[in-house]
Design a protein around this motif. Sequence first.
Motif, mmCIF file in Angstrom:
data_model
loop_
_atom_site.group_PDB
_atom_site.id
_atom_site.type_symbol
_atom_site.label_atom_id
_atom_site.label_comp_id
_atom_site.label_asym_id
_atom_site.label_seq_id
_atom_site.Cartn_x
_atom_site.Cartn_y
_atom_site.Cartn_z
ATOM 1 N N ARG A 177 31.485 34.135 49.962
ATOM 2 C CA ARG A 177 32.942 34.235 50.531
ATOM 3 C C ARG A 177 33.584 33.158 49.293
ATOM 4 N N THR A 208 39.885 36.978 44.286
ATOM 5 C CA THR A 208 41.051 37.440 44.347
ATOM 6 C C THR A 208 42.417 36.305 44.177
ATOM 7 N N GLU A 263 34.358 35.701 46.376
ATOM 8 C CA GLU A 263 35.423 36.478 46.647
ATOM 9 C C GLU A 263 36.771 35.930 46.816
#
Length: 98
Positions: free
Chosen positions: A84, A91, A87
Amino acid sequence: MRRSSGCRPQTIGKTLMRLEAYGYVRRQRSRADRRSQIASITDAGTSAREEARDLERSVLASAAVDTDALRRELQSIVLVLSARAEETRSTTLAPGSQ
């Protein structure tokens, strides 16, 4: 190690450097790929790992806990959180994401 831990290469490198300074691991360049390193545990590292496991068992002895299952569950949590975080980093750093 990086793939199984979910850590970034820099994090693994720093961790290995500290472990090597303590004498727990030994590193050498891979003959197949000079960019890679082979890490192996030393006798001191094996002793430290066993001491840590003994300490874990003594601390958790009074609890009704399967320490191996607990370790696997914690590793799963760390992997999920690492994925996570990666990610989120991807992003956040992606062009046009701001």
